[in-house]
Design a protein around this motif. Structure first.
Motif, PDB file in Angstrom:
ATOM      1  N   ARG A 150       7.447   4.007 -12.460  1.00 32.17           N
ATOM      2  CA  ARG A 150       7.031   4.627 -11.725  1.00 32.17           C
ATOM      3  C   ARG A 150       7.766   6.389 -11.938  1.00 32.17           C
ATOM      4  N   PRO A 184       6.986   5.477  -3.145  1.00 31.13           N
ATOM      5  CA  PRO A 184       6.640   6.010  -4.610  1.00 31.13           C
ATOM      6  C   PRO A 184       7.152   7.379  -5.233  1.00 31.13           C
ATOM      7  N   ALA A 196       0.712  -1.657   0.072  1.00 29.29           N
ATOM      8  CA  ALA A 196      -0.160   0.047   0.268  1.00 29.29           C
ATOM      9  C   ALA A 196       1.191   1.347  -0.276  1.00 29.29           C
ATOM     10  N   ARG A 197       1.989   1.318   0.478  1.00 31.45           N
ATOM     11  CA  ARG A 197       2.879   3.016   1.357  1.00 31.45           C
ATOM     12  C   ARG A 197       3.556   2.082  -0.398  1.00 31.45           C
ATOM     13  N   ARG A 208       2.493   1.855  -3.580  1.00 28.32           N
ATOM     14  CA  ARG A 208       2.184   1.739  -4.760  1.00 28.32           C
ATOM     15  C   ARG A 208       2.444   0.443  -4.920  1.00 28.32           C
ATOM     16  N   TRP A 209       2.283  -0.915  -4.973  1.00 30.60           N
ATOM     17  CA  TRP A 209       1.948  -1.937  -5.752  1.00 30.60           C
ATOM     18  C   TRP A 209       1.206  -2.263  -7.181  1.00 30.60           C
TER      19      TRP A 209
END
Length: 116
Positions: free
Chosen positions: A113, A107, A69-70, A72-73
């Motif tokens: 990314r 992120p 979650a942290r 952003r997978w």
């Protein structure tokens, strides 16, 4: 020229540490299983590492969801991280692969990314 992934962020470093702990307890449990069923000498290793690995497994799963979650997978990466906890010692090569492709970076950093 080969691109270098960004160094892991805090969530990535915690995920790597927990993945290592999960693998170590898996190895201890495998040795304990050999001692209990292979050589028949003692079941102490299974008693000790059974509890340790159970706790490490649960900690790894929780850490994978939090890191996912942290960081952003994508869903495939989270599913792969969860499935890697089932076979013995697979969390180590998974951690290595995630580190190489930048999934342990924060992120906005790493491969695939967008930069902010």
């Amino acid at each position: 020229m080969r691109m270098q992934a960004e160094p892991p962020g805090t969530a990535g470093r915690i995920f790597s540490a927990v993945a290592l702990i999960e693998a170590i307890t898996w190895a201890g449990l495998l040795v304990g299983l050999y001692l209990k069923y292979g050589s028949g000498t003692t079941d102490l290793g299974v008693q000790i590492f059974g509890w340790l690995h159970g706790g490490a497994f649960l900690l790894y799963l929780a850490t994978a969801f939090i890191a996912g979650a942290r960081l952003r997978w994508p869903m495939w990466a989270l599913l792969l991280a969860v499935l890697a906890a089932i076979p013995p010692l697979l969390t180590l090569p998974l951690d290595y692969g995630f580190r190489r492709c930048g999934l342990l970076s924060g992120p906005g950093q790493g491969a695939g990314r967008p930069q902010r």
